[in-house]
Design an enzyme around this catalytic site. Structure first.
Site: not given
Ligand code: C5P
Length: 400
Positions: A209, A287, A324, A338
């Site tokens: 991303n 690959k 976050f 969340k």
């Molecule tokens: O679920 P979402 O991706 O929106 O959540 C965001 C938060 O969860 C961020 O703090 C991100 O760093 C953390 N996160 C994580 N592991 C994941 C997905 C998100 O630590 N697999």
């Protein structure tokens, strides 16, 4: 704020120098006194008379002024401050700092100081984007120098883009947070995750991303500046590892989880990484070749949630777990859910709708969401957000 706190402000040559007059005045309201070094080019934009009228102090200009050297040598000048701020910082003074030049009073004081240094760049957008300036910024950041701004907007030269000095109110906030924080997190261990993860499809391709890692790196830098022992676990970014943090470079979410667990126990954990939700479960070991008439089918499986895993630990759960939430709609509601779903103590909620320019940009507007309510922070550069977060963490731990 402690009445005796002192800022050494270095004003270099830029039209934005006039904003520093307001800065000096506003800092006085907060009990911070400012002593100014004015560069030769800075004196083309603001006069020593207007500065000293506001600061109530002599303005220092010349390295070889014998009276000054007797009264206040450049070494003493650089040491008697609690913090040094270069604002506006021109491309020229940033290049000199990166190269370690010391050919005038400002650059000599910058080389001689043992105090934290912040720079607030201001220049034409093309000059700011130039690879030479960007390389200099990376060098300065890797040495632990905090960077405030610049902001995007209309420029005095008539062009548009990133290069405006941040507003005096933001500079005041950044200076106050930095002064307040001085070593407030000494002895605390912190884990910060940052950047994207990359999930392989085959040995040469991956899914990822656009996360730049800027906010997470700024947080790691601010927490380290406050005296914390910081481990920064980062996916691939273009940023130089900040100085003074334990830097662990990872690629995938699985690696990020292992590295994060290895950093435990910590007092505080900040999860700023943009972790891929899914990984490719049928990733190829060789690959993948293009085959006529056939498209490859990728299968996915969920990645571990690093934040939720560490927040739910019975033993070695950090005292303060901060996540976050990057949302494009219903920001606060989504951040609240969340908070509960992932078991964290605070969520920093970010509006990342495209028009906000937050994702990959230099500024953001965050809301600190706790179980008992939320507070909205001003739209500000990511470094200022990081310093505000460091100050909020220190305040929270003091109250516990
Ligand atoms: O679920 P979402 O991706 O929106 O959540 C965001 C938060 O969860 C961020 O703090 C991100 O760093 C953390 N996160 C994580 N592991 C994941 C997905 C998100 O630590 N697999």
């Amino acid at each position: 704020m402690n009445q005796s706190q002192r800022l050494l402000l270095i004003i270099s040559g830029g039209i934005a120098a006039y904003k520093c007059l307001e800065l000096i005045r506003r800092l006085q309201d907060h009990g911070v006194s400012t002593r100014v070094i004015l560069t030769k080019s800075g004196s083309e934009f603001v006069t020593p008379l207007s500065i000293s009228a506001l600061s109530g102090e002599k303005v220092y200009q010349d390295l070889f002024d014998l009276t000054d050297e007797q009264e206040m040598g450049h070494i003493r000048l650089s040491r008697e401050a609690d913090l040094v701020l270069v604002a506006p910082a021109t491309a020229d003074i940033l290049a000199k700092m990166a190269a370690g030049l010391a050919n005038d009073l400002a650059t000599t004081a910058l080389l001689a100081t043992d105090k934290p240094v912040m720079v607030a760049p201001a220049m034409n957008p093309m000059m700011w984007q130039h690879p030479a300036t960007q390389a200099n910024m990376e060098t300065l950041k890797s040495r632990g120098i905090a960077v405030i701004g610049p902001e995007a907007g209309d420029m005095a030269c008539g062009e548009q883009g990133s290069g405006r000095l941040v507003e005096p109110a933001d500079l005041v906030q950044a200076v106050l947070s930095r002064l307040q924080q001085a070593q407030t997190l000494a002895g605390k261990k912190v884990l910060v995750t940052a950047g994207p993860t990359i999930e392989p499809i085959d040995p040469v391709r991956y899914i990822s991303n656009h996360s730049s890692g800027k906010q997470g790196y700024a947080i790691a830098t601010a927490l380290a500046a406050a005296g914390a022992d910081v481990t920064l676990v980062s996916g691939p970014t273009k940023l130089a590892p900040p100085q003074g943090v334990n830097f662990v470079s990872v690629q995938t979410a699985d690696e990020m989880l292992s590295a994060s667990k290895a950093a435990l126990p910590v007092d505080i954990a900040v999860f700023a990484a943009a972790v891929a939700d899914y990984k490719v479960s049928n990733a190829a070991s060789q690959k993948i070749k293009k085959k006529d008439g056939k498209t490859p089918k990728l299968e996915f499986e969920a990645n571990p949630d690093i934040l939720a895993t560490i927040a739910s630990k019975k033993e070695s759960r950090p005292d303060l777990v901060i996540g976050f939430a990057a949302e494009t709609e219903n920001l606060l509601e989504n951040a609240q859910s969340k908070l509960i779903k992932k078991g964290c103590d605070w969520v920093l909620a970010n509006d990342v709708a495209e028009e906000t320019g937050t994702f990959g940009g230099d500024a953001s507007e965050v809301h600190l969401v706790r179980s008992d309510g939320s507070e909205s922070w001003r739209h500000q550069c990511k470094q200022a957000t990081a310093h505000q977060l460091a100050a909020a963490i220190a305040e929270e731990l003091k109250g516990r």
